[in-house]
Enzyme design. Structure first.
Site, mmCIF file in Angstrom:
data_model
loop_
_atom_site.group_PDB
_atom_site.id
_atom_site.type_symbol
_atom_site.label_atom_id
_atom_site.label_comp_id
_atom_site.label_asym_id
_atom_site.label_seq_id
_atom_site.Cartn_x
_atom_site.Cartn_y
_atom_site.Cartn_z
ATOM 1 N N ASP A 1 0.783 -1.004 0.052
ATOM 2 C CA ASP A 1 0.068 0.102 0.111
ATOM 3 C C ASP A 1 0.890 1.089 0.103
ATOM 4 O O ASP A 1 1.672 1.397 0.942
ATOM 5 C CB ASP A 1 -1.040 0.025 1.274
ATOM 6 C CG ASP A 1 -1.566 -1.018 1.363
ATOM 7 O OD1 ASP A 1 -1.296 -2.309 0.979
ATOM 8 O OD2 ASP A 1 -2.936 -1.071 1.896
ATOM 9 N N GLU B 1 -4.317 1.914 -3.243
ATOM 10 C CA GLU B 1 -5.696 2.491 -2.685
ATOM 11 C C GLU B 1 -5.462 3.629 -1.699
ATOM 12 O O GLU B 1 -6.607 4.136 -1.369
ATOM 13 C CB GLU B 1 -6.479 1.148 -2.167
ATOM 14 C CG GLU B 1 -5.863 0.955 -0.766
ATOM 15 C CD GLU B 1 -7.274 0.601 0.390
ATOM 16 O OE1 GLU B 1 -8.133 0.932 -0.034
ATOM 17 O OE2 GLU B 1 -7.044 0.476 1.561
ATOM 18 N N ASN B 2 -4.431 3.841 -1.142
ATOM 19 C CA ASN B 2 -4.137 4.895 -0.376
ATOM 20 C C ASN B 2 -3.211 5.913 -1.098
ATOM 21 O O ASN B 2 -2.438 6.718 -0.207
ATOM 22 C CB ASN B 2 -3.422 4.283 0.900
ATOM 23 C CG ASN B 2 -4.250 3.344 1.699
ATOM 24 O OD1 ASN B 2 -3.695 2.004 1.836
ATOM 25 N ND2 ASN B 2 -5.428 3.605 2.241
ATOM 26 N N ASN C 1 -10.409 -1.065 0.050
ATOM 27 C CA ASN C 1 -11.706 -0.680 0.541
ATOM 28 C C ASN C 1 -11.760 0.955 0.510
ATOM 29 O O ASN C 1 -12.990 1.406 0.321
ATOM 30 C CB ASN C 1 -11.727 -0.917 2.176
ATOM 31 C CG ASN C 1 -10.503 -0.432 2.794
ATOM 32 O OD1 ASN C 1 -9.474 -0.961 2.500
ATOM 33 N ND2 ASN C 1 -10.839 0.386 3.922
ATOM 34 N N HIS C 2 -10.736 1.540 -0.016
ATOM 35 C CA HIS C 2 -10.685 2.887 -0.268
ATOM 36 C C HIS C 2 -10.918 3.346 -1.548
ATOM 37 O O HIS C 2 -10.792 4.546 -2.353
ATOM 38 C CB HIS C 2 -9.582 3.837 0.369
ATOM 39 C CG HIS C 2 -9.565 3.773 1.869
ATOM 40 N ND1 HIS C 2 -10.573 4.195 2.724
ATOM 41 C CD2 HIS C 2 -8.544 3.375 2.776
ATOM 42 C CE1 HIS C 2 -10.439 4.340 3.897
ATOM 43 N NE2 HIS C 2 -9.193 3.664 4.086
ATOM 44 N N HIS D 1 -7.080 -8.143 0.071
ATOM 45 C CA HIS D 1 -6.989 -6.706 0.706
ATOM 46 C C HIS D 1 -7.799 -7.169 2.187
ATOM 47 O O HIS D 1 -9.101 -6.736 2.007
ATOM 48 C CB HIS D 1 -7.462 -5.631 -0.109
ATOM 49 C CG HIS D 1 -7.261 -4.181 0.461
ATOM 50 N ND1 HIS D 1 -5.903 -3.864 0.307
ATOM 51 C CD2 HIS D 1 -7.957 -3.469 1.309
ATOM 52 C CE1 HIS D 1 -5.813 -2.530 1.136
ATOM 53 N NE2 HIS D 1 -7.184 -2.261 1.676
ATOM 54 N N HIS E 1 -3.342 -4.125 2.924
ATOM 55 C CA HIS E 1 -4.642 -3.423 3.884
ATOM 56 C C HIS E 1 -3.889 -3.075 5.307
ATOM 57 O O HIS E 1 -4.040 -1.948 5.814
ATOM 58 C CB HIS E 1 -5.811 -4.054 3.940
ATOM 59 C CG HIS E 1 -6.746 -3.296 4.889
ATOM 60 N ND1 HIS E 1 -7.395 -1.945 4.411
ATOM 61 C CD2 HIS E 1 -7.246 -3.855 6.019
ATOM 62 C CE1 HIS E 1 -8.114 -1.832 5.577
ATOM 63 N NE2 HIS E 1 -8.222 -2.548 6.442
ATOM 64 N N HIS F 1 -0.827 -2.396 6.445
ATOM 65 C CA HIS F 1 0.438 -1.795 6.188
ATOM 66 C C HIS F 1 1.545 -2.301 7.060
ATOM 67 O O HIS F 1 2.549 -1.682 6.929
ATOM 68 C CB HIS F 1 -0.129 -0.278 6.820
ATOM 69 C CG HIS F 1 -0.985 0.395 5.697
ATOM 70 N ND1 HIS F 1 -1.074 1.740 5.695
ATOM 71 C CD2 HIS F 1 -1.741 -0.082 4.618
ATOM 72 C CE1 HIS F 1 -2.057 2.032 4.885
ATOM 73 N NE2 HIS F 1 -2.428 0.802 4.092
HETATM 74 FE FE FE2 Z 1 -7.241 -1.077 2.756
#
Ligand code: FE2
Length: 257
Positions: A8, A39-40, A67-68, A149, A174, A176
């Site tokens: 991520d 995603e981040n 999820n983001h 994730h 996810h 991290h």
């Molecule tokens: Fe995530």
């Protein structure tokens, strides 16, 4: 075939450390395919067209999400045209973008799949096990690479045991935090979490003081993305394209000096 999967990428410092190291790592490990979880990448939540394009310009083969995925409205303007980007198959809205990227490498058909874990993740609309069974039937490939994730190491490990004979590479994203359970189990390369590219002095990429205030006083905070020198986290997986099974996985973690 060697695959570099980078965990991520969190905000500006995460992007900076990724671009700082990716070319040297390509050379050092003789990497053929680069996959990143983005995603981040846009200030900690979501991704923008500009950032996606910067990954494409850096010859990233596939950008996975989580999820983001839909945290920035900009995503809806380009996701359907972003042919190197995939989003988890099992989250709403289901009819936007792609969840699988297939391509050929030296005549071998590669499939990259993106799924959300269900344990402690309330966005998941369907079990990743059920979704993956369906995707394997829908997208027959020679080599299957999965970004799962999710929050729970147990779910990811169970997923690996269930799919290891049919999937060659399963990496978690996810949390991290890079985990120490990297392994090749019966020809499937696995790690519960690849870890992040993000600020080293942080709480999984977020501002330390804000996170502590939230935890100590339950104050409503913005969970601002932390700044400063970042850690680079990823794995390099070697897949034998004759036997079509994974032979090795190596963790990479480059901390700031
Ligand atoms: Fe995530």
């Amino acid at each position: 075939m060697k695959v570099l999967f980078v965990g991520d990428i969190v905000g500006a410092s995460g992007r900076e450390v990724f671009f700082q190291h990716v070319d040297a790592l390509r050379k050092q490990y003789q990497v053929d395919v680069v996959i990143v979880n983005g995603e981040n990448s846009a200030h900690g939540k979501g991704i923008t067209r500009k950032i996606y394009q910067s990954f494409v310009n850096a010859k990233v083969d596939v950008v996975t999400l989580g999820n983001h995925t839909f945290s920035k409205n900009d995503i809806f303007l380009f996701i359907d045209d972003a042919d190197r980007m995939i989003r988890p198959v099992n989250m709403e809205p289901l009819n936007v973008g792609q969840a699988v990227k297939t391509f050929y490498w030296n005549g071998v058909k590669i499939g990259v799949f993106n799924l959300l874990g269900k344990v402690f993740m309330d966005q998941a609309t369907e079990s990743p096990f059920v979704a993956m069974e369906r995707l394997l039937k829908q997208y027959p490939c020679d080599i299957h690479i999965v970004d799962l994730h999710g929050e729970a190491t147990s779910e990811k490990i169970a997923f690996m045991h269930y799919f290891k004979d049919r999937v060659e590479m399963i990496v978690g994203t996810h949390t991290h935090v890079q985990t120490a359970d990297d392994m090749v189990m019966d020809g499937c390369a696995f790690i519960s979490d690849v870890g992040m590219c993000g600020s080293y002095r942080s709480v999984i990429g977020r501002d330390i003081d804000e996170t502590l205030r939230k935890l100590l006083t339950n104050e409503k905070t913005r969970f601002t993305v932390a700044t400063g020198p970042a850690v680079f986290s990823g794995v390099v997986v070697e897949i034998d394209t004759d036997s079509k099974r994974a032979v090795s996985i190596e963790k990479i973690q480059i901390r700031p000096e």
